[in-house]
Design an enzyme around this catalytic site. Structure first.
Site, PDB file in Angstrom:
ATOM      1  N   SER A   1       0.826  -1.205   0.000  1.00 49.96           N
ATOM      2  CA  SER A   1       0.000   0.000   0.000  1.00 49.96           C
ATOM      3  C   SER A   1       0.862   1.257   0.000  1.00 49.96           C
ATOM      4  O   SER A   1       0.559   2.231  -0.691  1.00 49.96           O
ATOM      5  CB  SER A   1      -0.896   0.010   1.234  1.00 49.96           C
ATOM      6  OG  SER A   1      -1.609  -1.190   1.294  1.00 49.96           O
TER       7      SER A   1
ATOM      8  N   ARG B   1       1.348   3.925  -3.146  1.00 45.91           N
ATOM      9  CA  ARG B   1       1.040   5.342  -2.897  1.00 45.91           C
ATOM     10  C   ARG B   1       2.275   6.201  -3.178  1.00 45.91           C
ATOM     11  O   ARG B   1       2.195   7.254  -3.805  1.00 45.91           O
ATOM     12  CB  ARG B   1       0.589   5.544  -1.448  1.00 45.91           C
ATOM     13  CG  ARG B   1      -0.879   5.216  -1.221  1.00 45.91           C
ATOM     14  CD  ARG B   1      -1.203   5.197   0.275  1.00 45.91           C
ATOM     15  NE  ARG B   1      -2.616   4.949   0.523  1.00 45.91           N
ATOM     16  CZ  ARG B   1      -3.226   3.764   0.398  1.00 45.91           C
ATOM     17  NH1 ARG B   1      -2.525   2.717  -0.008  1.00 45.91           N
ATOM     18  NH2 ARG B   1      -4.512   3.627   0.661  1.00 45.91           N
TER      19      ARG B   1
ATOM     20  N   ARG C   1     -14.558  -5.773 -10.075  1.00 40.77           N
ATOM     21  CA  ARG C   1     -14.356  -5.026  -8.822  1.00 40.77           C
ATOM     22  C   ARG C   1     -14.894  -3.595  -8.955  1.00 40.77           C
ATOM     23  O   ARG C   1     -14.894  -3.009 -10.024  1.00 40.77           O
ATOM     24  CB  ARG C   1     -12.878  -5.052  -8.429  1.00 40.77           C
ATOM     25  CG  ARG C   1     -12.449  -6.469  -8.078  1.00 40.77           C
ATOM     26  CD  ARG C   1     -10.983  -6.579  -7.757  1.00 40.77           C
ATOM     27  NE  ARG C   1     -10.613  -5.890  -6.521  1.00 40.77           N
ATOM     28  CZ  ARG C   1      -9.393  -5.910  -6.009  1.00 40.77           C
ATOM     29  NH1 ARG C   1      -8.434  -6.571  -6.617  1.00 40.77           N
ATOM     30  NH2 ARG C   1      -9.132  -5.272  -4.886  1.00 40.77           N
TER      31      ARG C   1
ATOM     32  N   ASP D   1      -7.758  -6.889   5.983  1.00 43.06           N
ATOM     33  CA  ASP D   1      -6.848  -7.774   5.244  1.00 43.06           C
ATOM     34  C   ASP D   1      -6.282  -8.875   6.141  1.00 43.06           C
ATOM     35  O   ASP D   1      -5.815  -9.900   5.656  1.00 43.06           O
ATOM     36  CB  ASP D   1      -5.665  -6.985   4.654  1.00 43.06           C
ATOM     37  CG  ASP D   1      -6.020  -6.377   3.307  1.00 43.06           C
ATOM     38  OD1 ASP D   1      -7.035  -6.797   2.712  1.00 43.06           O
ATOM     39  OD2 ASP D   1      -5.286  -5.483   2.857  1.00 43.06           O
TER      40      ASP D   1
ATOM     41  N   LYS E   1       1.350 -11.670  -5.959  1.00 42.85           N
ATOM     42  CA  LYS E   1       0.654 -10.381  -5.996  1.00 42.85           C
ATOM     43  C   LYS E   1       1.279  -9.387  -5.018  1.00 42.85           C
ATOM     44  O   LYS E   1       1.467  -8.218  -5.349  1.00 42.85           O
ATOM     45  CB  LYS E   1      -0.811 -10.616  -5.633  1.00 42.85           C
ATOM     46  CG  LYS E   1      -1.703  -9.427  -5.805  1.00 42.85           C
ATOM     47  CD  LYS E   1      -3.139  -9.877  -5.546  1.00 42.85           C
ATOM     48  CE  LYS E   1      -4.181  -8.912  -6.035  1.00 42.85           C
ATOM     49  NZ  LYS E   1      -3.963  -7.527  -5.844  1.00 42.85           N
TER      50      LYS E   1
END
Ligand code: CDP
Ligand code: CDP
Length: 677
Positions: free
Chosen positions: A26, A30, A127, A321, A437
């Site tokens: 994340s 970003r 999604r 998560d 991933k």
């Protein structure tokens, strides 16, 4: 057994390890977007290298940005262009990367007249994107859908943000929608107000976005709930040229749970410095199970101190998560696990509640599935019975992973439990590669935590790697002194061999001669203080001879030869026996490949780094003529045992730290790992 399943090896000994995980996905994604909007070249250190971050890097390259990624060193250098996007058109595939999908779509609208075609995997096409697209239409952007409305694939025509001062967004489906808008809004030179319609989920991720925007110089107020008003900034900018990415707290959740299945303790180095990621709060439900969670000198320690684990009821909305990590371990708890606040995870990589319920039921657990919750009534006896029955038929239980990396990693930890008490795998994971991933080396990390049992329990093994003059020798000597360890400087092994070869007129460009010579050269050890020095051909080489300008110049070429590495590998591993014979409680060995090749099972792996200018100054101060940059290049690009950050290694940048500070840091990590502790 089909090739796309991986049996999990259970732990038969308590773990005792300090580990590090790759950088946060994340934060990396970003930081890439924010860096692209700066007007400077920024190096992200500790960046994550995985499918999701690669997708974003490739997209930025396709848009004309200069992106220089170095996976071995975990760095990505990106040159931002102050909010400009070089190419006005591009075709971009976002795979199934939610962050890349949302962040890029918003980022692309910066172009005053762009035409971009975007698509994703079949799962991504389902999604939620509508909230983001509706909000972006306020800027004048238009979307043409090539499949279902409001979904990938689509073509986006952009108009820039010059006239956009306020927009409303519905981010109920995903906080990434809000984060995507906030980043672009926060980079505008004029004031922009972002109003949230309704609520969003996973608030800590929005908090992360706002904190990172602040780090990059954006200012904002939140005059009322759901409203963020940016003051406008002439230019997003960081005060420094590097940005350190925190280790991924979600990825850490798997290893933090290990003491529940294996016993023992794990340390998350500098865990207290994880401040941007809400998922570090996974420690709270973990502590509720009865694991002991402690903090010491900035590190976080998790220890199994009780035999059985308490049932847990916990609202995971803010840390959703990590709900899979706990859910997969629920068969090991002494009562029901109730996880609430996770309805939105039905629209993530897969329907995560459904996937989790399916797989736990297959393992004989009683599961109650609710729209936004899951309750698991554990039945360890049934799990045992099923695993045992499968084993008698020559099979393993198998967990399906639904192309969801978190399913794979969560159940891998359950599989690490020695259910049948025979040390043999009983659970296998389908499609383990789906971890790529966010955590391509996950299974490698897990495997490496299976330390040699006698070494792990009786003996402390510390591996220190790093580039030239990163401080390996002085730091290792200091740690050895502090903890009563034997010290081995493997650089001196390559230097001694280089010295002997040169003395005998053998050059590195004649590898067959080197190989023949090495067959005749004996390698022994002599203790000098607590440092185990190499003795070549019966002689202890003079320290000055090993550090001559000539040896400095040639050593990396010799060290790159496979025959040289073969010759020293067994010798280096044999140093454990030398340390044990001499009654040391452990061994600290330093070099380039100690954590990656020589001792991948070390309890603690350290990777030292310092910027090049600092390292050159250090060598000058020692009065040495050295070719640091050249040696580093050869060392990190060679085929055999290149210099790299080993899996699990703790990276310590000591550019601005004193030797004593680094020794303290390593000692506080190592002490809890000692047998006596
Ligand atoms: O002290 P400095 O870091 O400058 O070098 P060193 O540790 O004495 O190592 C000298 C050279 O040996 C390095 O540049 C590497 O080429 C090689 N080396 C290696 O390949 N693998 C190791 N484990 C240690 C050193
Ligand atoms: O073994 P390596 O080549 O990695 O480095 P070293 O020989 O231990 O350190 C090179 C020089 O940097 C020594 O003079 C150390 O005292 C100094 N150093 C420092 O000033 N600050 C540190 N944190 C580490 C090393």
């Amino acid at each position: 057994m089909s090739a796309d399943t991986l049996p999990i090896r259970p732990f038969t000994q308590p773990v005792r390890v300090a580990f590090s995980v790759p950088g946060s996905k994340s934060i990396t994604n970003r930081a890439l977007i924010l860096a692209a909007m700066c007007n400077q070249t920024l190096t992200l250190r500790g960046a994550l290298f995985s499918r999701d971050t690669q997708i974003l890097c490739e997209a930025l390259k396709a848009l004309g940005f200069s992106v220089d990624a170095n996976a071995a060193q975990s760095t990505i250098a990106l040159t931002g262009l102050g909010g400009k996007i070089p190419r006005a058109s591009a075709e971009i595939n976002v795979g199934n990367a939610g962050t890349a999908a949302r962040f890029l779509t918003a980022f692309l609208t910066l172009h005053p007249a762009g035409t971009y075609t975007l698509d994703g995997d079949p799962a991504m096409r389902k999604r939620p994107m509508k909230g983001l697209m509706d909000a972006l239409k306020t800027t004048g952007a238009t979307f043409t859908f090539h499949g279902e409305p409001d979904c990938f694939p689509f073509t986006l025509h952009t108009k820039g943000w010059t006239h956009c001062t306020a927009l409303e967004v519905d981010a109920r489906a995903s906080s990434q929608i809000l984060s995507a808008l906030l980043m672009v809004a926060g980079a505008q030179p004029h004031s922009v107000a972002v109003k949230l319609v309704g609520k969003t989920v996973s608030e800590p991720f929005v908090e992360m976005t706002l904190q990172m925007l602040t780090q990059f110089g954006a200012t904002f107020t939140q005059p009322e709930s759901g409203l963020t008003t940016f003051a406008g900034t002439s230019q997003l900018q960081l005060p420094s040229e590097t940005y350190r990415i925190e280790p991924d707290a979600t990825a850490a959740s798997y290893f933090l749970s290990l003491p529940m299945v294996a016993g023992g303790k794990v340390i998350l180095p500098e865990g207290e410095q994880i401040t941007l990621q809400g998922d570090i709060d996974f420690l709270k439900p973990l502590a509720k199970t009865g694991l002991t969670v402690a903090k010491a000198n900035g590190h976080i320690l998790i220890e199994q101190t009780k035999e059985s684990f308490e049932p847990v009821e916990y609202d995971f909305e803010a840390i959703s998560d990590t709900f899979l990590t706990l859910a997969a371990l629920s068969p090991l708890l002494s009562g029901p696990t109730r996880i609430t606040g996770i309805g939105h995870t039905r629209h993530q990589e897969t329907d995560r509640i459904r996937a989790m319920a399916n797989e736990l039921q297959k393992l004989g657990q009683m599961v109650v599935e609710e729209p936004d919750a899951i309750e698991i009534h554990p039945d360890l006896a049934e799990l045992y019975a099923r695993a045992d029955a499968s084993k008698h038929c020559g099979r393993l239980l198998c967990v399906d992973t639904y192309e969801d990396h978190r399913m794979a990693m969560s159940f891998a930890i359950l599989g690490s439990y020695d259910l049948l008490q025979d040390g043999q795998p009983w659970l296998q994971i389908r499609d383990p590669k789906c971890c790529g991933k966010t955590f391509p080396s996950f299974f490698q990390h897990l495997e490496q935590l299976h330390s040699l049992p006698e070494m792990n329990i009786e003996f402390l093994l510390i591996a220190v790697d790093g580039g030239a003059a990163s401080g390996k020798s002085s730091t290792s000597r200091g740690v050895a002194e502090r903890l009563n360890l034997m010290h081995v400087d493997t650089g001196s092994h390559y230097r001694a061999i280089t010295f002997e070869c040169l003395k005998n007129g053998i050059a590195a460009d004649a590898p067959e001669k080197v190989a023949a010579f090495l067959k005749t050269l004996s390698l022994d050890t002599q203790l000098v203080g607590r440092t185990a020095s190499i003795v070549t051909g019966g002689h202890l080489p003079e320290p000055e001879a090993l550090r001559s300008a000539e040896v400095n110049q040639h050593v990396s070429a010799f060290a790159a030869l496979p025959c040289v590495r073969d010759a020293v590998k067994g010798y280096q591993r044999s140093q454990v026996a030398v340390a044990q014979e001499n009654k040391y409680v452990g061994l600290i060995m330093e070099g380039r490949d100690i954590g990656s090749v020589i001792f991948p099972e070390a309890s603690l792996k350290i990777y030292l780094q310092a910027d090049e200018a600092t390292r050159s100054k250090r060598r000058e101060a020692e009065g040495q003529s050295d070719t640091i940059a050249q040696r580093d290049r050869i060392d990190s690009t060679r085929k055999t045992a290149p210099l790299q950050v080993a899996p699990n290694a703790v990276i310590i940048d000591n550019s601005t730290l004193s030797l004593q500070q680094v020794i303290d840091k390593i000692a506080t990590l190592a002490i809890p790992l000692c047998k006596q502790a």
